[in-house]
Design an enzyme around this catalytic site. Structure first.
Site, PDB file in Angstrom:
ATOM      1  N   MET A 206     -69.407  16.121  -8.343  1.00  0.00           N
ATOM      2  CA  MET A 206     -69.602  15.371  -9.586  1.00  0.00           C
ATOM      3  C   MET A 206     -70.549  16.165 -10.497  1.00  0.00           C
ATOM      4  O   MET A 206     -71.180  15.616 -11.393  1.00  0.00           O
ATOM      5  CB  MET A 206     -70.144  13.974  -9.298  1.00  0.00           C
ATOM      6  CG  MET A 206     -69.128  13.162  -8.468  1.00  0.00           C
ATOM      7  SD  MET A 206     -69.248  11.388  -8.678  1.00  0.00           S
ATOM      8  CE  MET A 206     -70.846  11.070  -8.022  1.00  0.00           C
TER       9      MET A 206
ATOM     10  N   HIS B  12     -74.341  22.409  -2.959  1.00  0.00           N
ATOM     11  CA  HIS B  12     -72.952  22.688  -3.371  1.00  0.00           C
ATOM     12  C   HIS B  12     -72.650  24.177  -3.172  1.00  0.00           C
ATOM     13  O   HIS B  12     -71.570  24.546  -2.696  1.00  0.00           O
ATOM     14  CB  HIS B  12     -72.756  22.363  -4.861  1.00  0.00           C
ATOM     15  CG  HIS B  12     -72.884  20.914  -5.199  1.00  0.00           C
ATOM     16  ND1 HIS B  12     -73.864  20.427  -6.013  1.00  0.00           N
ATOM     17  CD2 HIS B  12     -72.135  19.844  -4.834  1.00  0.00           C
ATOM     18  CE1 HIS B  12     -73.727  19.119  -6.151  1.00  0.00           C
ATOM     19  NE2 HIS B  12     -72.690  18.734  -5.444  1.00  0.00           N
TER      20      HIS B  12
END
Ligand code: PAF
Length: 283
Positions: free
Chosen positions: A30, A37
């Site tokens: 998101m 990430h």
């Protein structure tokens, strides 16, 4: 760096890569990307020719309108972080809400054999329907060989594995270890919103989890849960929403320990209005 804003272009490019027998990894996000990430993307790049990173704040998985509005949106710095990892082998898919949902911004209802009723499912109504809806849709658009998810959202990871199994989706789902800041705080896009005092207080979450793990060696799940509850009652800044010791397979709260099973402790805490979750393997 290739950035796709709509699924038609991305799907045409994926068709081309598939015709060249290239393998595709996928990291759905998101946005507000961080080192957690990055670690998933790097793992994806080690095992695939290309990695697609989707950046999409999915409205249907938010049970709280304010949380959705305040969720950080940082596309430019996200692109910069991805460019540092690889200019050539990462494809970004950053769609609009319309590209994903058309004019029907609704989630489909899913059954995940009961996993959805535990923990986050009790506190965030409809959350896992929203997650299932977006992840299934993204899998159908991206058609990856392998998708990577962080264990910070352990329940989400289990639910996505269940979704893939039940819908026979042709993708391998890999869970990756939680990436932590030096002080132990699990990396999360939400951390960026913590005011300094709350950011300083937040490592208490992991500290308490590691102490709980140690106690679980000799004490019952109930005793450990009481102890954790007391620690948070003494903390002025962090408010415990839940602490649960659960069976790793069913995610059901453990009543009596068995040495044939594995357990994990799960926690959700409010730091001001920011909700943080974390978990730890206990055995
Ligand atoms: O974990 C997340 O960031 C989201 O839940 C996901 C998997 C990208 C779906 O929107």
């Amino acid at each position: 760096m290739m950035i796709f804003k709509n699924k038609t272009d991305l799907m045409a490019h994926v068709d081309h890569l598939k015709s060249e027998k290239k393998t595709l990894g996928f990291v759905p996000t998101m946005g507000a990307l961080h080192q957690g990430h990055a670690s998933l993307i790097i793992k994806g790049l080690e095992n695939n020719d290309y990695v697609v990173v989707s950046i999409f704040v999915n409205p249907t998985q938010f049970d709280n309108k304010k949380d959705l509005e305040k969720y950080p949106r940082t596309l430019n710095s996200d692109v910069a972080l991805l460019s540092e990892i690889s200019e050539d082998s990462i494809l970004i898919y950053a769609p609009t809400v319309e590209d994903i949902y058309g004019d029907n911004v609704k989630s489909t209802s899913f059954s995940y054999d009961g996993l959805e009723h535990e923990m986050e499912g009790k506190f965030r109504a409809g959350h896992f329907d929203g997650v299932g809806t977006i992840v299934k849709r993204l899998f159908e658009i991206v058609r990856p060989d392998t998708a990577y998810f962080g264990e910070k959202d352990f329940q989400q990871l289990m639910i996505i594995k269940k979704l893939v199994e039940k819908h026979k989706l042709p993708v391998k789902v890999i869970g990756c270890k939680i990436h932590r800041a030096k002080d132990g705080l699990a990396m999360s896009s939400r951390n960026a919103r913590l005011k300094p005092a709350y950011r300083s207080a937040a490592p208490f979450i992991y500290k308490t989890l590691t102490a709980a793990k140690e106690k679980f060696g000799t004490k019952s799940a109930n005793k450990v849960t009481d102890w954790v509850t007391k620690q948070f009652a003494k903390n002025d800044l962090l408010v415990l929403e839940y602490f649960i010791i659960a069976d790793t397979e069913t995610l059901k709260t453990v009543k009596r320990k068995s040495n044939k099973k594995t357990y994990r402790a799960f926690i959700a805490v409010y730091a001001d209005d920011i909700r943080l979750i974390d978990n730890i393997a206990l055995n």
